[in-house]
Design a protein around this motif. Structure first.
Motif, PDB file in Angstrom:
ATOM      1  N   UNK A 196       0.835  -1.206   0.000  1.00 38.50           N
ATOM      2  CA  UNK A 196       0.000   0.000   0.000  1.00 38.50           C
ATOM      3  C   UNK A 196       0.868   1.253   0.000  1.00 38.50           C
ATOM      4  N   UNK A 197       1.918   1.244   0.807  1.00 40.23           N
ATOM      5  CA  UNK A 197       2.835   2.385   0.895  1.00 40.23           C
ATOM      6  C   UNK A 197       3.453   2.695  -0.475  1.00 40.23           C
ATOM      7  N   UNK A 198       3.915   1.665  -1.162  1.00 35.54           N
ATOM      8  CA  UNK A 198       4.552   1.832  -2.475  1.00 35.54           C
ATOM      9  C   UNK A 198       3.555   2.410  -3.473  1.00 35.54           C
ATOM     10  N   UNK A 199       2.325   1.929  -3.449  1.00 35.74           N
ATOM     11  CA  UNK A 199       1.299   2.457  -4.358  1.00 35.74           C
ATOM     12  C   UNK A 199       0.958   3.914  -4.045  1.00 35.74           C
ATOM     13  N   UNK A 200       0.772   4.239  -2.775  1.00 32.38           N
ATOM     14  CA  UNK A 200       0.426   5.608  -2.373  1.00 32.38           C
ATOM     15  C   UNK A 200       1.534   6.591  -2.751  1.00 32.38           C
ATOM     16  N   UNK A 201       2.784   6.191  -2.544  1.00 29.79           N
ATOM     17  CA  UNK A 201       3.926   7.067  -2.823  1.00 29.79           C
ATOM     18  C   UNK A 201       4.431   6.949  -4.259  1.00 29.79           C
ATOM     19  N   UNK A 202       3.764   6.110  -5.052  1.00 24.99           N
ATOM     20  CA  UNK A 202       4.090   5.940  -6.472  1.00 24.99           C
ATOM     21  C   UNK A 202       5.579   5.674  -6.706  1.00 24.99           C
ATOM     22  N   UNK A 203       6.136   4.777  -5.898  1.00 25.43           N
ATOM     23  CA  UNK A 203       7.549   4.413  -6.046  1.00 25.43           C
ATOM     24  C   UNK A 203       7.744   3.747  -7.399  1.00 25.43           C
ATOM     25  N   UNK A 204       8.628   4.317  -8.208  1.00 27.62           N
ATOM     26  CA  UNK A 204       8.827   3.810  -9.570  1.00 27.62           C
ATOM     27  C   UNK A 204      10.062   2.916  -9.700  1.00 27.62           C
ATOM     28  N   UNK A 205      10.640   2.547  -8.588  1.00 27.86           N
ATOM     29  CA  UNK A 205      11.813   1.668  -8.599  1.00 27.86           C
ATOM     30  C   UNK A 205      11.565   0.548  -7.584  1.00 27.86           C
ATOM     31  N   UNK A 206      12.240  -0.585  -7.763  1.00 29.58           N
ATOM     32  CA  UNK A 206      11.919  -1.744  -6.931  1.00 29.58           C
ATOM     33  C   UNK A 206      12.462  -1.650  -5.507  1.00 29.58           C
ATOM     34  N   UNK A 207      11.724  -2.262  -4.601  1.00 29.37           N
ATOM     35  CA  UNK A 207      12.186  -2.450  -3.230  1.00 29.37           C
ATOM     36  C   UNK A 207      12.871  -3.805  -3.165  1.00 29.37           C
ATOM     37  N   UNK A 208      14.066  -3.790  -2.605  1.00 29.77           N
ATOM     38  CA  UNK A 208      14.857  -5.012  -2.484  1.00 29.77           C
ATOM     39  C   UNK A 208      15.049  -5.291  -0.997  1.00 29.77           C
ATOM     40  N   UNK A 209      14.595  -6.445  -0.542  1.00 25.28           N
ATOM     41  CA  UNK A 209      14.817  -6.828   0.849  1.00 25.28           C
ATOM     42  C   UNK A 209      16.246  -7.336   0.995  1.00 25.28           C
ATOM     43  N   UNK A 210      16.972  -6.723   1.923  1.00 19.77           N
ATOM     44  CA  UNK A 210      18.336  -7.160   2.233  1.00 19.77           C
ATOM     45  C   UNK A 210      18.410  -7.402   3.728  1.00 19.77           C
ATOM     46  N   UNK A 211      19.409  -8.175   4.139  1.00 14.07           N
ATOM     47  CA  UNK A 211      19.557  -8.381   5.579  1.00 14.07           C
ATOM     48  C   UNK A 211      20.500  -7.319   6.159  1.00 14.07           C
ATOM     49  N   UNK A 212      20.605  -7.314   7.463  1.00 14.66           N
ATOM     50  CA  UNK A 212      21.395  -6.284   8.130  1.00 14.66           C
ATOM     51  C   UNK A 212      22.900  -6.443   7.885  1.00 14.66           C
ATOM     52  N   UNK A 213      23.310  -7.591   7.401  1.00 16.37           N
ATOM     53  CA  UNK A 213      24.720  -7.778   7.025  1.00 16.37           C
ATOM     54  C   UNK A 213      25.074  -6.797   5.896  1.00 16.37           C
ATOM     55  N   UNK A 214      24.155  -6.604   4.974  1.00  8.29           N
ATOM     56  CA  UNK A 214      24.387  -5.672   3.856  1.00  8.29           C
ATOM     57  C   UNK A 214      24.500  -4.240   4.379  1.00  8.29           C
ATOM     58  N   UNK A 215      23.627  -3.861   5.315  1.00  8.05           N
ATOM     59  CA  UNK A 215      23.697  -2.496   5.848  1.00  8.05           C
ATOM     60  C   UNK A 215      25.008  -2.275   6.601  1.00  8.05           C
TER      61      UNK A 215
END
Length: 177
Positions: free
Chosen positions: A114-133
Motif C-alpha cells: 500500500x505504501x509503495x502504491x500511495x507514494x508511487x515508487x517507480x523503482x523496486x524495493x529489495x529486501x536485504x539483511x542487516x549484514x548488507x547495511x
C-alpha cells in the motif's frame, strides 16, 4: 502487574541483553563508505516478485542504492526525487534500487505494498539483511550510494535534503551522456 512480577520480567529480559553506558559515536564511524571504493557485493530479494537479485546483475550500469524503510520520514521525502530521476534517465542508463532491511516481515508486506502504491515508487524495493547495511556502513536512513559502471562508489551521502537531490542530478548529468 505488581512490583514482584515486574522485577521478574525485567530480570528475564536483562539476561538476554548487555547494558552499557552510552558512548558518543566517533564521527568517522558515522560516515558512509568512501568515494572510490569498490562497492560491496550483496544479494537481496525483489519485493512482490520474490526473485533474487545481486549488485553484479547491473554490471556496466550506473546504480543508485537507496537504503530506506517505510516509517522513515526523510526516506519518504526522497522517493519523489528518486522518481524524478527515474523519469529523467532511462532504465538502460540508470538503475535505482530501494534496499530495505526492515519491512520484510510477512505482516508488514501488505502495508508496504500500500505504501509503495500511495507514494508511487517507480523503482523496486529489495529486501536485504542487516549484514548488507553493515557492509555499506549504513548508520542512518536514508543512505544513498551511486555505483559507477565499473562497480566503484562515486557518491555516498547520509540523509536527505534538496541539496542532495541537486548533487545527485548534477553528478548523473556528467556521468550519463
Amino acid at each position: 502487574m505488581n512490583d514482584k512480577v515486574l522485577k521478574l520480567e525485567f530480570d528475564s529480559l536483562a539476561k538476554d541483553y548487555e547494558i552499557e553506558d552510552y558512548k558518543e559515536p566517533n564521527p568517522k564511524e558515522m560516515q558512509p563508505l568512501a568515494i572510490g571504493l569498490k562497492a560491496p557485493k550483496f544479494k537481496g530479494l525483489i519485493f512482490k516478485e520474490n526473485d533474487s537479485i545481486t549488485l553484479q546483475d547491473y554490471n556496466g550500469k550506473y546504480v543508485i542504492l537507496d537504503f530506506w524503510y517505510k516509517d522513515c520520514f526523510p526516506c519518504i521525502k526522497a522517493i519523489a526525487s528518486l522518481n524524478e530521476l527515474r523519469t529523467k534517465y532511462s532504465a538502460k542508463d540508470l538503475i535505482i534500487l530501494g534496499l530495505n532491511p526492515f519491512d520484510n516481515k510477512e505482516k508488514n508486506k501488505k502495508k508496504l505494498n500500500d505504501f509503495i502504491e500511495i507514494n508511487k515508487m517507480s523503482y523496486p524495493t529489495i529486501f536485504v539483511d542487516h549484514k548488507v547495511t553493515k557492509e555499506y556502513k549504513v548508520r542512518a536512513y536514508p543512505t544513498f550510494y551511486i555505483i559507477d559502471t565499473k562497480g566503484k562508489i562515486v557518491y555516498s551521502k547520509v540523509g536527505y535534503s534538496d541539496k542532495n537531490e541537486k548533487e545527485i542530478d548534477s553528478l548523473l548529468n556528467k556521468l550519463i551522456k
